[in-house]
Design a protein around this motif. Structure first.
Motif, short mmCIF file in Angstrom:
data_model
loop_
_atom_site.label_atom_id
_atom_site.label_comp_id
_atom_site.label_asym_id
_atom_site.label_seq_id
_atom_site.Cartn_x
_atom_site.Cartn_y
_atom_site.Cartn_z
N LEU A 78 0.82 -1.21 0.00
CA LEU A 78 0.00 0.00 0.00
C LEU A 78 0.85 1.27 0.00
O LEU A 78 0.53 2.25 -0.66
CB LEU A 78 -0.93 -0.01 1.21
N ALA A 79 1.94 1.24 0.77
CA ALA A 79 2.89 2.36 0.74
C ALA A 79 3.83 2.14 -0.44
O ALA A 79 4.57 1.16 -0.48
CB ALA A 79 3.68 2.43 2.04
N HIS A 80 3.80 3.01 -1.45
CA HIS A 80 4.65 2.81 -2.62
C HIS A 80 5.20 4.14 -3.13
O HIS A 80 4.86 4.62 -4.20
CB HIS A 80 3.91 2.06 -3.74
N THR A 81 6.07 4.73 -2.31
CA THR A 81 6.81 5.91 -2.71
C THR A 81 8.05 5.49 -3.51
O THR A 81 8.28 4.29 -3.72
CB THR A 81 7.24 6.73 -1.48
N ASN A 82 8.84 6.44 -3.90
CA ASN A 82 10.09 6.11 -4.62
C ASN A 82 11.17 5.57 -3.69
O ASN A 82 12.16 5.02 -4.16
CB ASN A 82 10.61 7.36 -5.34
N ALA A 83 10.98 5.74 -2.38
CA ALA A 83 11.94 5.21 -1.40
C ALA A 83 11.47 3.83 -0.95
O ALA A 83 10.56 3.69 -0.14
CB ALA A 83 12.05 6.16 -0.20
N ALA A 84 12.08 2.79 -1.50
CA ALA A 84 11.63 1.42 -1.23
C ALA A 84 11.77 1.05 0.24
O ALA A 84 10.95 0.32 0.79
CB ALA A 84 12.40 0.44 -2.11
#
Length: 520
Positions: free
Chosen positions: A443-449
């Protein structure tokens, strides 16, 4: 009004052996072996899930399982001797699956074409992340910061947390049992029948063998039944998923496990370090710390001990941090936490003896060194363990709810806090879990894996979400007016080691070490 015949009780009375009392040596050894058998489920399932994704072979999987069991034995001994001193088994934790999956899917590792080399490099990356992340628990434990934070806990706040430590694991119960219902359902019914309806039957002297050894008795019967089904060809031409869940020969553990292998630190090579990997792993360390805190509270109740004071709780968390560092140094592919199923076993057998758990640690180390023997027991189909989880996780959940006896549940404030903590503690992780799989960021899908792994791990933990909701609400809504309703008059005496005379009996360090490490 009718007289109340069941007033609140500091300690459970319906158990045969408490933390410092011991059954006969024959019973103790069998009970210890039963603890070992029970913790095999998680110890086999986690490497089975992760090692193939790392590029490892069946032999690599067998070696990781042996290492995980060996380190679990060491950590269990350390925790029982120098940590909380509660009869708690320390084993592998599912909380680490998400950050480990993030490391596995790191592009720099995925580019390695040779599968064995990729397995080794991934294992070393996981080791480095575990070693760095373990410092969080070590610092929070030995600095007494976690103990200070625990002063915000109350019976009302801890009840949903302990309950969610058990009930939050519902996905590992009947959903996994249903993968092979012809094995799992008979196991569930047999365990309930043997442990509850036959518990007063004593065919052997005065020992209630059906109550003491339900896992050994029922597990043996259903295991033989599953062997017959496998040998009889019941699963020929069945889907691969069915064969993996039901057959006794699909894991390839017996054929690939070495006869003798002594796990040792850095056996996969020196750890490699990455800031992103370490930050992601810290989320799992925080989650395992919260889950272990709830499990320690449950274990203390099922061992007829007082709730562990803040000093003892911090001491246990500190040693658990050292255990996670050992996981990283040895290469177990996951970190450590308290085995919730083994906590439930204390109540099912009505034996809370510390000695039983210490000897079970010896079985873990012995069968991890002599791999072929351990692999025989580890080949049990997982639905057998899932059936046991239905009973044991539910029992731990009910222990959490039992803390509500010290609160006023005729108070609307308390009803709202308890209900909201339990509901959100189940609902939010379920929402996050349905969006996550090992190849997807969740669900959390920023550019910072690493940030994605951190957030998905924290919000996928029922105990973590429950603790956050319960502690915030319990310490911000009508706090001063509600001290009695929250159960604080009963709870406050267990905050410090000297607050209750019984603490010395249960939690004093061995070998007169309290002279050098005086409790506070």
């Amino acid at each position: 009004m009718a007289e109340i015949t069941h007033p609140p009780m500091d300690q459970l009375q319906d158990l045969e052996y408490c933390i410092d009392s011991n059954p006969s040596w024959a019973e103790t050894i069998l009970l210890a072996f039963q603890n070992y058998i029970l913790m095999l489920g998680t110890s086999v399932m986690i490497p089975t899930l992760l090692v193939p994704a790392m590029g490892g072979t069946d032999r690599d999987k067998a070696l990781v399982i042996q290492t995980l069991l060996f380190v679990a034995g060491i950590n269990t001994v350390l925790q029982a001797l120098f940590g909380t001193r509660l009869p708690a088994v320390i084993g592998g934790s599912y909380a680490y699956v998400i950050p480990v999956a993030y490391i596995i899917n790191d592009p720099s590792l995925q580019r390695i074409s040779d599968r064995h080399d990729r397995f080794i490099q991934t294992m070393r990356a996981i080791q480095g992340a575990l070693v760095i992340a373990s410092s969080i628990q070590i610092i929070l434990g030995y600095s007494q910061v976690w103990g200070l934070f625990s002063r915000f806990f109350s019976p009302l706040g801890m009840s949903p947390v302990v309950a969610l430590v058990g009930l939050g694991l519902f996905q590992r119960g009947f959903p996994l049992l249903g993968n092979c219902v012809e094995i799992g359902l008979p196991m569930l019914l047999l365990v309930i029948g043997v442990s509850q309806y036959l518990k007063h039957v004593r065919p052997l002297r005065d020992i209630p063998i059906f109550e003491r050894f339900p896992i050994l008795i029922c597990g043996t019967i259903i295991w033989i039944y599953s062997l017959i089904l496998t040998a009889g060809g019941a699963y020929h031409n069945k889907p691969i998923a069915t064969q993996i869940s039901c057959r006794t020969d699909r894991a390839n553990l017996i054929s690939t496990a070495p006869w003798f292998k002594f796990p040792y630190p850095l056996q996969w090579g020196p750890p490699t370090f990455s800031a992103g990997h370490s930050f992601a792993m810290m989320s799992a360390v925080l989650v395992s710390m919260v889950e272990s805190t709830g499990a320690y509270k449950a274990a203390s109740r099922l061992a007829i001990a007082t709730p562990p004071p803040a000093y003892v709780l911090s001491r246990g968390i500190g040693w658990q941090g050292i255990g996670i560092m050992l996981d990283g140094l040895f290469g177990t592919v996951t970190g450590s936490t308290v085995s919730v199923e083994n906590v439930g076993l204390l109540g099912l057998t009505r034996v809370g003896s510390r000695r039983v758990v210490q000897i079970s640690a010896g079985f873990m180390m012995f069968f991890s060194i002599f791999g072929k023997f351990g692999a025989v027991f580890a080949s049990m189909p997982f639905p057998i363990f899932a059936a046991l989880y239905c009973v044991l996780f539910g029992l731990v959940g009910s222990v959490g709810l039992s803390f509500l006896q010290f609160t006023n549940m005729n108070c609307m404030r308390n009803l709202i806090i308890t209900g909201l903590s339990l509901f959100l503690g189940i609902s939010i992780p379920q929402f996050f879990n349905q969006y996550w799989n090992p190849s997807h960021r969740g669900l959390a899908h920023t550019n910072a894996a690493w940030f994605n792994a951190f957030m998905n791990t924290v919000f996928s933990s029922p105990a973590m979400v429950g603790l956050t909701v319960a502690v915030i609400l319990d310490n911000t809504i009508e706090v001063e007016k509600s001290k009695k309703d929250r159960g604080m008059p009963w709870w406050v005496k267990f905050r410090t080691f000297r607050g209750d005379n019984r603490n010395e009996e249960f939690y004093t360090l061995p070998f007169n070490l309290n002279r050098f490490f005086p409790p506070t």
